[in-house]
Structure formats: structure tokens, C-alpha cells
Scaffold this motif. Structure first.
Motif, PDB file in Angstrom:
ATOM      1  N   ALA A  50     -10.363 -29.855  19.458  1.00 42.54           N
ATOM      2  CA  ALA A  50     -10.768 -31.200  19.874  1.00 42.54           C
ATOM      3  C   ALA A  50     -10.307 -32.289  18.903  1.00 42.54           C
ATOM      4  O   ALA A  50     -10.361 -33.469  19.228  1.00 42.54           O
ATOM      5  N   ARG A  51      -9.833 -31.879  17.711  1.00 41.42           N
ATOM      6  CA  ARG A  51      -9.406 -32.890  16.736  1.00 41.42           C
ATOM      7  C   ARG A  51      -7.920 -32.874  16.393  1.00 41.42           C
ATOM      8  O   ARG A  51      -7.328 -33.914  16.123  1.00 41.42           O
ATOM      9  N   PHE A  52      -7.331 -31.669  16.358  1.00 37.86           N
ATOM     10  CA  PHE A  52      -5.971 -31.551  15.829  1.00 37.86           C
ATOM     11  C   PHE A  52      -5.067 -30.712  16.728  1.00 37.86           C
ATOM     12  O   PHE A  52      -5.520 -29.803  17.416  1.00 37.86           O
ATOM     13  N   LEU A  53      -3.773 -31.013  16.605  1.00 34.16           N
ATOM     14  CA  LEU A  53      -2.740 -30.186  17.202  1.00 34.16           C
ATOM     15  C   LEU A  53      -1.923 -29.600  16.043  1.00 34.16           C
ATOM     16  O   LEU A  53      -1.527 -30.337  15.140  1.00 34.16           O
ATOM     17  N   ALA A  54      -1.710 -28.285  16.061  1.00 33.45           N
ATOM     18  CA  ALA A  54      -0.905 -27.644  15.010  1.00 33.45           C
ATOM     19  C   ALA A  54       0.303 -26.973  15.653  1.00 33.45           C
ATOM     20  O   ALA A  54       0.165 -26.308  16.680  1.00 33.45           O
ATOM     21  N   ILE A  55       1.472 -27.164  15.066  1.00 33.98           N
ATOM     22  CA  ILE A  55       2.713 -26.601  15.621  1.00 33.98           C
ATOM     23  C   ILE A  55       3.554 -26.007  14.502  1.00 33.98           C
ATOM     24  O   ILE A  55       3.774 -26.648  13.476  1.00 33.98           O
ATOM     25  N   VAL A  56       4.041 -24.786  14.725  1.00 30.23           N
ATOM     26  CA  VAL A  56       4.952 -24.156  13.759  1.00 30.23           C
ATOM     27  C   VAL A  56       6.314 -24.822  13.876  1.00 30.23           C
ATOM     28  O   VAL A  56       6.831 -25.012  14.976  1.00 30.23           O
ATOM     29  N   THR A  57       6.873 -25.198  12.720  1.00 32.62           N
ATOM     30  CA  THR A  57       8.131 -25.940  12.751  1.00 32.62           C
ATOM     31  C   THR A  57       9.274 -25.138  12.149  1.00 32.62           C
ATOM     32  O   THR A  57       9.070 -24.165  11.429  1.00 32.62           O
ATOM     33  N   GLU A  58      10.472 -25.597  12.437  1.00 30.38           N
ATOM     34  CA  GLU A  58      11.677 -25.048  11.835  1.00 30.38           C
ATOM     35  C   GLU A  58      11.671 -25.554  10.395  1.00 30.38           C
ATOM     36  O   GLU A  58      11.465 -26.741  10.149  1.00 30.38           O
ATOM     37  N   SER A  59      11.854 -24.658   9.414  1.00 24.54           N
ATOM     38  CA  SER A  59      11.870 -25.168   8.041  1.00 24.54           C
ATOM     39  C   SER A  59      12.774 -24.297   7.199  1.00 24.54           C
ATOM     40  O   SER A  59      12.869 -23.093   7.415  1.00 24.54           O
ATOM     41  N   ALA A  60      13.438 -24.935   6.246  1.00 23.25           N
ATOM     42  CA  ALA A  60      14.344 -24.182   5.376  1.00 23.25           C
ATOM     43  C   ALA A  60      13.518 -23.560   4.262  1.00 23.25           C
ATOM     44  O   ALA A  60      12.778 -24.258   3.583  1.00 23.25           O
ATOM     45  N   GLY A  61      13.622 -22.231   4.083  1.00 24.36           N
ATOM     46  CA  GLY A  61      12.919 -21.560   2.984  1.00 24.36           C
ATOM     47  C   GLY A  61      11.430 -21.568   3.209  1.00 24.36           C
ATOM     48  O   GLY A  61      10.812 -22.619   3.248  1.00 24.36           O
ATOM     49  N   GLY A  62      10.844 -20.398   3.393  1.00 28.26           N
ATOM     50  CA  GLY A  62       9.398 -20.338   3.627  1.00 28.26           C
ATOM     51  C   GLY A  62       9.078 -20.705   5.060  1.00 28.26           C
ATOM     52  O   GLY A  62       9.955 -20.865   5.891  1.00 28.26           O
ATOM     53  N   GLY A  63       7.787 -20.840   5.327  1.00 30.70           N
ATOM     54  CA  GLY A  63       7.381 -21.165   6.691  1.00 30.70           C
ATOM     55  C   GLY A  63       6.390 -22.294   6.647  1.00 30.70           C
ATOM     56  O   GLY A  63       5.605 -22.391   5.709  1.00 30.70           O
ATOM     57  N   SER A  64       6.420 -23.161   7.666  1.00 34.72           N
ATOM     58  CA  SER A  64       5.480 -24.265   7.629  1.00 34.72           C
ATOM     59  C   SER A  64       5.037 -24.658   9.020  1.00 34.72           C
ATOM     60  O   SER A  64       5.668 -24.292  10.014  1.00 34.72           O
ATOM     61  N   PHE A  65       3.926 -25.389   9.081  1.00 40.08           N
ATOM     62  CA  PHE A  65       3.491 -25.929  10.353  1.00 40.08           C
ATOM     63  C   PHE A  65       2.943 -27.334  10.159  1.00 40.08           C
ATOM     64  O   PHE A  65       2.568 -27.723   9.058  1.00 40.08           O
ATOM     65  N   LEU A  66       2.975 -28.095  11.256  1.00 39.98           N
ATOM     66  CA  LEU A  66       2.458 -29.464  11.257  1.00 39.98           C
ATOM     67  C   LEU A  66       1.033 -29.453  11.778  1.00 39.98           C
ATOM     68  O   LEU A  66       0.701 -28.650  12.649  1.00 39.98           O
ATOM     69  N   VAL A  67       0.213 -30.353  11.248  1.00 42.40           N
ATOM     70  CA  VAL A  67      -1.116 -30.576  11.823  1.00 42.40           C
ATOM     71  C   VAL A  67      -1.225 -32.069  12.102  1.00 42.40           C
ATOM     72  O   VAL A  67      -1.139 -32.880  11.184  1.00 42.40           O
ATOM     73  N   TYR A  80       7.056 -36.232   7.996  1.00 43.54           N
ATOM     74  CA  TYR A  80       5.616 -36.050   8.179  1.00 43.54           C
ATOM     75  C   TYR A  80       5.142 -34.838   7.363  1.00 43.54           C
ATOM     76  O   TYR A  80       5.816 -33.803   7.345  1.00 43.54           O
ATOM     77  N   PRO A  81       4.002 -34.955   6.658  1.00 40.76           N
ATOM     78  CA  PRO A  81       3.582 -33.835   5.791  1.00 40.76           C
ATOM     79  C   PRO A  81       3.313 -32.536   6.561  1.00 40.76           C
ATOM     80  O   PRO A  81       2.910 -32.569   7.712  1.00 40.76           O
ATOM     81  N   LYS A  82       3.571 -31.419   5.861  1.00 38.04           N
ATOM     82  CA  LYS A  82       3.428 -30.097   6.489  1.00 38.04           C
ATOM     83  C   LYS A  82       2.491 -29.211   5.681  1.00 38.04           C
ATOM     84  O   LYS A  82       2.259 -29.445   4.503  1.00 38.04           O
ATOM     85  N   VAL A  83       2.010 -28.165   6.344  1.00 36.41           N
ATOM     86  CA  VAL A  83       1.320 -27.077   5.635  1.00 36.41           C
ATOM     87  C   VAL A  83       2.401 -26.053   5.332  1.00 36.41           C
ATOM     88  O   VAL A  83       2.970 -25.448   6.241  1.00 36.41           O
ATOM     89  N   CYS A  84       2.744 -25.903   4.043  1.00 38.91           N
ATOM     90  CA  CYS A  84       3.945 -25.108   3.753  1.00 38.91           C
ATOM     91  C   CYS A  84       3.794 -24.176   2.557  1.00 38.91           C
ATOM     92  O   CYS A  84       4.622 -24.190   1.671  1.00 38.91           O
ATOM     93  N   GLY A  85       2.762 -23.358   2.555  1.00 34.51           N
ATOM     94  CA  GLY A  85       2.589 -22.431   1.431  1.00 34.51           C
ATOM     95  C   GLY A  85       3.210 -21.063   1.630  1.00 34.51           C
ATOM     96  O   GLY A  85       3.393 -20.316   0.677  1.00 34.51           O
TER      97      GLY A  85
END
Length: 480
Positions: A50-67, A80-85
Motif C-alpha cells: 500500500a506504500r511502495f513499489l519495488a522493482i529489480v533493476t539492471e545493474s552493473a556488478g552486484g544486484g539492486s532494486f528500486l523502491v 534514483y537511489p537503489k537498494v544495492c547491497g
């Protein structure tokens, strides 16, 4: 007789969902400019609440997603900032059903991670997870939250194991070890007392998750199963798969007898995976094809014909995956009963599609919105692990249902150490994959067993000596 004359007529079914239609959001209410992952893994790569949309994105090195906060529609900036740990591609993401800023992710780097998204979304890249969960020895393809218990998470890896994590302690507490190949899909019944899985080994299983016992299994030789979904409390499962003629089909099963499907239905000759979605409140089943733009929908009943086709939403833009809004995030004033978030890879676009029941009245439509599982957990991890089952805590969508849950996430304090489940250290014992590895391991274990036996024999002798000494002490006359 009249009976015979009547029989050829098509059954006219009066259903309140007969005219449900799909309504695509205007372009300005879509999310645009998103580098959606090009990974071919068959997941949705998208999670919504109900608050957020999260999407896995194409990223160089490692894996990340947008929220992205839901109200922030339109074009998303490239920086746009990513979750990229993660150190490898992210393969699945799922929001915690009870705490709307907690999300779980799993990755090719073999880890599962729990993230806490700040109020209002990310202001900068996030690399530090609340919890990093290590226990799988291969990449992790699926994560699934338990539907009624707070802080219980399931993960399925390419090591063919399903781990059950108790996030109160940040450890895996159970291991389900009955699959002989990659697990494709996991689904729970309403109270989460049963888990069903599909697997690359062509078997459909119904599992008691706490004991890991397989209660039922089907060998799907003619209907190669891909996806499975529990049909709420109907004691039925629905699978999508491929027939022997390589057409897409669905099958309906009785959860207590998987010897034969109750019914099978051919869908079409396309080749993309069929994703099934079930809405227990309306008894509607949605089938969305991966790589095409169709979403067919059906009404399900316990009596024959079981499945009644309603309609099809068509679109020329193919979907890579679909996120689904939880019930309490829908717009009840618009008679919206389901909402998809469609990933259109070619356009870097996420497109909301609302399924609407056409009604003239503006008042709240009680009959299409029964009480529904809400945002309060029914159980604590300890209760559920101790064997208790409870139905979800229901909420009405009528009365100011936007109230937020009282549950907060507290990350456990942990030292890095071994991870032992079912007496096996998961980080220590990576299962051997080649014959050489297997032999080496076998000889190592033979040595170990020989050494332990010798040690045991020595200890036996020592114990006997000590017993004799004790006896002598007791029998010797008291030293005055």
C-alpha cells in the motif's frame, strides 16, 4: 422430455464478476524510465504494497532494486537511489505482509537480506541490510513470508533446500529437504499450516512445513507443472504447466489426493510461463502469460465445472512479470477488486492495471468486499514453530482501513557463527556436486568415523579403570 431439450443450451451463470474489466492507468500514473532487469529467471522481479513499489533493476556488478513511493508516479530519474547491497543478481523480492517498510530479497550471492525502507523512500543508495541471512550453499531463487505469522520467512535455493528463518533470532530454524531439483514455486494455504511446491523434478508436493513431511505428491509427467497456488480454504490447488503437446494448460487438484487432477484445461499454444493469481475474496483466478500481454480470468467454485471462464484483458505490450497490490491498498470507492503492476521491459515501464466490477452505486459494495486478511499477524514465531495454527486476522475494507499496523521490526543482535539446522551445519557442509568431491568426502568421513571409534574405545577403557579405582577406594578400610 423438456430436460433433454434444455440440455444443449449453454448454462447461463449469473455472476457478479461476469463483467469485471481491466482498466490501464493513464500514462502519468505509470512509472517510467525504469531499467527493469534483463535476467531470464522466471520471477516477477516486482513487489508492491500500500506504500511502495519495488522493482529489480539492471545493474552493473552486484544486484539492486528500486523502491518507489506509490504516489511518486511518472518518470524516475536515472540516478534514483537503489537498494544495492547484494554481490550478485537479485532473484526475488517480497514485502513483509505486516510491516510495510520491511522487504526481503534473495540473490545469486547465496544470501537472503532484510531491508528497512525509511519513511518516504530512499534519499541515497542503501547498502546496509538490517539482516544478512546465510545458510544456502547455492544461489537463492525464491523468498516467501509466512501468511499469518510475524517474522517467519521461507527461502528456496538452488541447493534444493527450503530454509525457514525466524527473524526474531536471525537464524534458520528448519530445513525442508525433500526436493531433488530446483524449486520453482511455493504457496501457502490460508493459515500457513501447509506449503505446496512445484519443482524441476516434475513433482507437485504438499508439505507440512514445520516437520518437513511430504503429505501428498504428484508425478506430473503429462502436465509439466510450473507454478502452483493454493485456492484459499477450498482444499484445492491450481497449477499451470505444459501438456505433452507443448500447449499451456492449467490443472485443478484436491490437496488431499494428488493421484489425479480434478480437471485439466488447455489454454493456448503459446510458450511463455503462465503466472496464476488467486483472489480468495472473489474466488477469481487470473492467468497472466509471461512474454504476452494477456490476462485471462475465471471464477472458481467447489462444484463442477469448477472453473468458469469470465473474460480476457488484452494488451499488445508483453509483460515480464506482475506485482499485485494487497487488498487493503485497493480503491474500494472505484469497485476495484484486484490491481496488477505490469513490467513492460521494452519501454522501461511499470503499468498499473485495475480490475473493476462495474457498479452504478457510489456506496460501499459489501458483497464484493468480504472481511479480508489484514495487516496484523495472528501468531508469533515461537507460537507457530511450537505447532499452533491460526487463521489470519481479518479486517473490513469499509471503515478507515488505511490504519497502519502496530508491528515493528527489531533486528536481533548476532555474532557470526555456524548455522546449524536439523543437526547439520549449513555453512560447513556444502553438498558435493561431482563424483571426485563425493569420493573425497566419503574417505574423509571414513577416517573421521575410524578416529571417533578409536576415541570411544579409549574412553571406554578409561571409564572402566576409573570405576575400578572407585570400587577399590570404597572397599579399602578407612584410614584412621
Amino acid at each position: 422430455t423438456t430436460g433433454r431439450q434444455m440440455s444443449w443450451r449453454p448454462q447461463y451463470r449469473s455472476s457478479k464478476f461476469r463483467n469485471v474489466y481491466g482498466k490501464v492507468a493513464n500514462r502519468e500514473h505509470c512509472f517510467d524510465g525504469i531499467p527493469i532487469t534483463k535476467n531470464v529467471h522466471d520471477n516477477h522481479f516486482c513487489a508492491v504494497n500500500a506504500r511502495f513499489l519495488a522493482i529489480v533493476t539492471e545493474s552493473a556488478g552486484g544486484g539492486s532494486f528500486l523502491v518507489i513511493p506509490l504516489e511518486q508516479t511518472g518518470r524516475i530519474e536515472p540516478n534514483y537511489p537503489k537498494v544495492c547491497g547484494h554481490q550478485g543478481n537479485v532473484l526475488d523480492i517480497k514485502w513483509n505482509p505486516f510491516i510495510d517498510n520491511i522487504i526481503a530479497s534473495c540473490s545469486e550471492d547465496t544470501s537472503v537480506r532484510i531491508w528497512e525502507i525509511p519513511e518516504g523512500g530512499l534519499k541515497r543508495n542503501m547498502t546496509e541490510a538490517l539482516l544478512e541471512l546465510h545458510g544456502h550453499s547455492r544461489r537463492v531463487g525464491l523468498v516467501e513470508w509466512h501468511p499469518t505469522t510475524n517474522n517467519i520467512l521461507f527461502s528456496a535455493g538452488y541447493d534444493y533446500k527450503v530454509l525457514i528463518w525466524n527473524l526474531d533470532v536471525g537464524e534458520p530454524v528448519k530445513m525442508i529437504d525433500c526436493h531433488t531439483d530446483v524449486i520453482l514455486c511455493m504457496s501457502f494455504n490460508t493459515d500457513g499450516s501447509l506449503l505446496t511446491t512445484t519443482c524441476k523434478d516434475k513433482k507437485l508436493r504438499v508439505i507440512e512445513p514445520r516437520s518437513g513431511r511430504v503429505l501428498q505428491e504428484a508425478n506430473c509427467k503429462n502436465h509439466r507443472v510450473n507454478r502452483v497456488v493454493f485456492l484459499g480454504n477450498m482444499k484445492r490447488l491450481l497449477t499451470t504447466g505444459v501438456s505433452r503437446w507443448n500447449t499451456r494448460q492449467i490443472a485443478l487438484w484436491d490437496q488431499e489426493d494428488l493421484s489425479m487432477p480434478l480437471t485439466e484445461e488447455e489454454i493456448d499454444g503459446l510458450s511463455g510461463l503462465l503466472f496464476p493469481f488467486y483472489d480468495a475474496d472473489t474466488h477469481m483466478l487470473y492467468l497472466a502469460g509471461k512474454g504476452d500481454g494477456n490476462i485471462r480470468y475465471y471464477e472458481i467454485s467447489t462444484e463442477k465445472p469448477y472453473l468458469s471462464y469470465l473474460m480476457e484483458f488484452r494488451s499488445p505490450a508483453p509483460q515480464k512479470g506482475l506485482g499485485v497490490m494487497p487488498k487493503h491498498g485497493l480503491d474500494v470507492s472505484a469497485c476495484e477488486v484486484f490491481r496488477f503492476y505490469k513490467l513492460v521491459t521494452l519501454k522501461g515501464l511499470i503499468e498499473p492495471i485495475s480490475m473493476i466490477v462495474p457498479r452504478r452505486s457510489d456506496s460501499y459494495q459489501e458483497d464484493i468486499y468480504p472481511m479480508t486478511p489484514g495487516t496484523e499477524p495472528a501468531l508469533t514465531p515461537d507460537e507457530w514453530l511450537g505447532g499452533i495454527n491460526r487463521d489470519p486476522v481479518l479486517m473490513s475494507l469499509k471503515e478507515g482501513y488505511k490504519k497502519s499496523s502496530k508491528v515493528v521490526f527489531k533486528a536481533p543482535i548476532r555474532e557470526k557463527k555456524s548455522v546449524v539446522v536439523n543437526g547439520i551445519d549449513l555453512l560447513e557442509n556444502v553438498p558435493p556436486r561431482t563424483e571426485n568431491e563425493l569420493l573425497r568426502m566419503f574417505f574423509r568421513q571414513q577416517d573421521e568415523i575410524r578416529r571417533l571409534k578409536e576415541e570411544l574405545a579409549q574412553k571406554d577403557i578409561r571409564i572402566r579403570q576409573l570405576q575400578l579405582e572407585l570400587k577399590n577406594l570404597r572397599n579399602s578400610p578407612k584410614n584412621c
